[in-house]
Write a protein that holds these residues in place. Sequence first.
Motif, PDB file in Angstrom:
ATOM      1  N   VAL A 151       0.829  -1.209   0.000  1.00  0.00           N
ATOM      2  CA  VAL A 151       0.000   0.000   0.000  1.00  0.00           C
ATOM      3  C   VAL A 151       0.863   1.259   0.000  1.00  0.00           C
ATOM      4  O   VAL A 151       0.584   2.226  -0.719  1.00  0.00           O
ATOM      5  N   ARG A 152       1.918   1.243   0.806  1.00  0.00           N
ATOM      6  CA  ARG A 152       2.783   2.421   0.937  1.00  0.00           C
ATOM      7  C   ARG A 152       3.957   2.396  -0.042  1.00  0.00           C
ATOM      8  O   ARG A 152       4.795   3.298  -0.021  1.00  0.00           O
ATOM      9  N   GLU A 153       4.004   1.349  -0.875  1.00  0.00           N
ATOM     10  CA  GLU A 153       5.064   1.217  -1.886  1.00  0.00           C
ATOM     11  C   GLU A 153       6.439   1.357  -1.257  1.00  0.00           C
ATOM     12  O   GLU A 153       7.300   2.137  -1.696  1.00  0.00           O
ATOM     13  N   LEU A 154       6.670   0.556  -0.209  1.00  0.00           N
ATOM     14  CA  LEU A 154       7.929   0.617   0.529  1.00  0.00           C
ATOM     15  C   LEU A 154       9.040  -0.175  -0.134  1.00  0.00           C
ATOM     16  O   LEU A 154      10.218   0.002   0.205  1.00  0.00           O
ATOM     17  N   VAL A 155       8.684  -1.094  -1.026  1.00  0.00           N
ATOM     18  CA  VAL A 155       9.681  -1.884  -1.751  1.00  0.00           C
ATOM     19  C   VAL A 155       9.279  -1.924  -3.222  1.00  0.00           C
ATOM     20  O   VAL A 155       8.094  -1.743  -3.555  1.00  0.00           O
ATOM     21  N   PRO A 156      10.230  -2.165  -4.118  1.00  0.00           N
ATOM     22  CA  PRO A 156       9.891  -2.272  -5.536  1.00  0.00           C
ATOM     23  C   PRO A 156       8.877  -3.376  -5.780  1.00  0.00           C
ATOM     24  O   PRO A 156       8.904  -4.422  -5.116  1.00  0.00           O
ATOM     25  N   ARG A 157       7.973  -3.173  -6.729  1.00  0.00           N
ATOM     26  CA  ARG A 157       6.902  -4.127  -6.987  1.00  0.00           C
ATOM     27  C   ARG A 157       7.438  -5.518  -7.361  1.00  0.00           C
ATOM     28  O   ARG A 157       6.853  -6.527  -6.992  1.00  0.00           O
ATOM     29  N   ARG A 158       8.565  -5.580  -8.076  1.00  0.00           N
ATOM     30  CA  ARG A 158       9.118  -6.881  -8.438  1.00  0.00           C
ATOM     31  C   ARG A 158       9.540  -7.665  -7.198  1.00  0.00           C
ATOM     32  O   ARG A 158       9.262  -8.847  -7.084  1.00  0.00           O
ATOM     33  N   ARG A 159      10.208  -6.982  -6.258  1.00  0.00           N
ATOM     34  CA  ARG A 159      10.611  -7.659  -5.027  1.00  0.00           C
ATOM     35  C   ARG A 159       9.387  -8.063  -4.216  1.00  0.00           C
ATOM     36  O   ARG A 159       9.350  -9.134  -3.615  1.00  0.00           O
ATOM     37  N   LEU A 160       8.392  -7.202  -4.195  1.00  0.00           N
ATOM     38  CA  LEU A 160       7.159  -7.518  -3.478  1.00  0.00           C
ATOM     39  C   LEU A 160       6.518  -8.778  -4.037  1.00  0.00           C
ATOM     40  O   LEU A 160       6.059  -9.642  -3.285  1.00  0.00           O
ATOM     41  N   GLY A 161       6.491  -8.904  -5.366  1.00  0.00           N
ATOM     42  CA  GLY A 161       5.893 -10.073  -5.982  1.00  0.00           C
ATOM     43  C   GLY A 161       6.574 -11.364  -5.591  1.00  0.00           C
ATOM     44  O   GLY A 161       5.923 -12.414  -5.457  1.00  0.00           O
ATOM     45  N   ARG A 162       7.876 -11.320  -5.355  1.00  0.00           N
ATOM     46  CA  ARG A 162       8.603 -12.530  -4.958  1.00  0.00           C
ATOM     47  C   ARG A 162       8.287 -12.932  -3.524  1.00  0.00           C
ATOM     48  O   ARG A 162       8.430 -14.104  -3.157  1.00  0.00           O
ATOM     49  N   ARG A 163       7.876 -11.975  -2.720  1.00  0.00           N
ATOM     50  CA  ARG A 163       7.668 -12.268  -1.301  1.00  0.00           C
ATOM     51  C   ARG A 163       6.526 -13.254  -1.053  1.00  0.00           C
ATOM     52  O   ARG A 163       6.567 -14.022  -0.093  1.00  0.00           O
ATOM     53  N   TYR A 164       5.512 -13.244  -1.894  1.00  0.00           N
ATOM     54  CA  TYR A 164       4.401 -14.176  -1.683  1.00  0.00           C
ATOM     55  C   TYR A 164       4.909 -15.616  -1.750  1.00  0.00           C
ATOM     56  O   TYR A 164       4.546 -16.453  -0.921  1.00  0.00           O
ATOM     57  N   GLY A 165       5.730 -15.908  -2.747  1.00  0.00           N
ATOM     58  CA  GLY A 165       6.293 -17.242  -2.862  1.00  0.00           C
ATOM     59  C   GLY A 165       7.222 -17.565  -1.711  1.00  0.00           C
ATOM     60  O   GLY A 165       7.226 -18.696  -1.204  1.00  0.00           O
ATOM     61  N   GLN A 166       8.011 -16.583  -1.268  1.00  0.00           N
ATOM     62  CA  GLN A 166       8.907 -16.803  -0.131  1.00  0.00           C
ATOM     63  C   GLN A 166       8.112 -17.124   1.127  1.00  0.00           C
ATOM     64  O   GLN A 166       8.495 -17.992   1.914  1.00  0.00           O
ATOM     65  N   ILE A 167       7.007 -16.420   1.316  1.00  0.00           N
ATOM     66  CA  ILE A 167       6.168 -16.662   2.495  1.00  0.00           C
ATOM     67  C   ILE A 167       5.584 -18.069   2.455  1.00  0.00           C
ATOM     68  O   ILE A 167       5.615 -18.799   3.458  1.00  0.00           O
ATOM     69  N   SER A 168       5.056 -18.478   1.323  1.00  0.00           N
ATOM     70  CA  SER A 168       4.446 -19.800   1.225  1.00  0.00           C
ATOM     71  C   SER A 168       5.488 -20.898   1.446  1.00  0.00           C
ATOM     72  O   SER A 168       5.206 -21.899   2.123  1.00  0.00           O
ATOM     73  N   ARG A 169       6.689 -20.733   0.891  1.00  0.00           N
ATOM     74  CA  ARG A 169       7.739 -21.745   1.099  1.00  0.00           C
ATOM     75  C   ARG A 169       8.185 -21.762   2.559  1.00  0.00           C
ATOM     76  O   ARG A 169       8.451 -22.830   3.127  1.00  0.00           O
ATOM     77  N   PHE A 170       8.240 -20.580   3.181  1.00  0.00           N
ATOM     78  CA  PHE A 170       8.603 -20.498   4.597  1.00  0.00           C
ATOM     79  C   PHE A 170       7.576 -21.229   5.456  1.00  0.00           C
ATOM     80  O   PHE A 170       7.935 -22.022   6.340  1.00  0.00           O
ATOM     81  N   GLU A 171       6.301 -20.997   5.192  1.00  0.00           N
ATOM     82  CA  GLU A 171       5.252 -21.640   5.982  1.00  0.00           C
ATOM     83  C   GLU A 171       5.228 -23.150   5.741  1.00  0.00           C
ATOM     84  O   GLU A 171       4.925 -23.931   6.655  1.00  0.00           O
ATOM     85  N   GLU A 172       5.556 -23.572   4.533  1.00  0.00           N
ATOM     86  CA  GLU A 172       5.638 -25.007   4.263  1.00  0.00           C
ATOM     87  C   GLU A 172       6.775 -25.641   5.062  1.00  0.00           C
ATOM     88  O   GLU A 172       6.631 -26.745   5.590  1.00  0.00           O
ATOM     89  N   SER A 173       7.890 -24.922   5.187  1.00  0.00           N
ATOM     90  CA  SER A 173       9.006 -25.441   5.984  1.00  0.00           C
ATOM     91  C   SER A 173       8.631 -25.525   7.456  1.00  0.00           C
ATOM     92  O   SER A 173       9.072 -26.439   8.166  1.00  0.00           O
TER      93      SER A 173
END
Length: 288
Positions: A151-173
């Motif tokens: 919402v506040r555009e604190l990180v570049p949109r490309r990096r933000l897009g990668r975070r969803y996958g990182q979160i899901s892999r983290f929760e799977e671990s």
Amino acid sequence: MAKKGKKKPERQDLRSLLRIPVGRPVDLTAYPPDATPGGPKGKAEGLAATAEMGEELAELQERLFAASTGGDRRRVLLVLQGMDTSGKGGTVKHVIGLFNPSGCRITSFKAPTREELNHPFLWRIMRALPQPGEIGIFDRSHYEDVLIARVRELVPRRRLGRRYGQISRFEESLADDGVSVIKVFLHIGYEQQRRRLLERLDNPEKHWKFDPGDIDERALWPAYQKAYEIALERCSTDVAPWYLVPSDRKWYRNWAISRLLLEQLRELDPKYPAGDFDVAECRRRLLT
């Protein structure tokens, strides 16, 4: 009133009822924030039902903690996310208060510190995870890094897009390591938030809970709703599903989260570990 000696009929599995479907678009306007799906008939019944769950929740928590002393690595992580005034703090007070605090690990995530900003966004999350036998509670969480960051555009949109996958892999671990992740989105309405903010302004004893910045965040309501919809859709998985809890009614919110925890702990069904000593010999020595 149920007859003495007979158990009340079990309600349907609330996890199935409140679970966000995996892989489907999420439209928050389709979920009334004042609804009470699967819940008691009213506030009085809801308060009584929540209190009634307390004894079993406490017993299951004790068994979970006891099992860890015998090598059981399982633990529970309750993630609470929602707009300001949605009831994250109230949940900690009224629901987690049913447990023994010595077996709980509560973390409230604020804006990241300078040290935390020098690490990957999941670094501070990993440091706060519950230990085997514990019930961990996150008041806000790693999802802030795809919510306010979006919402506040604190990180570049490309990096933000990668975070969803990182979160899901983290929760799977986490699931692979014995962590039962219960992610709850506390869903309140726009007008209900206004009423709760006004209550804080009108009561001097609640001024400490009010931040003028909450009004600025409220102005971004549509953007936050969209950010939540994306996070709920992209990060609700089979091993770490999202549950949407309508939270305009505080009594229902507390009942529903208590019920979600109860169902998960029942499924885990932790056992007291067997003693590794001679019981008869210890009794003899004490009685001698």
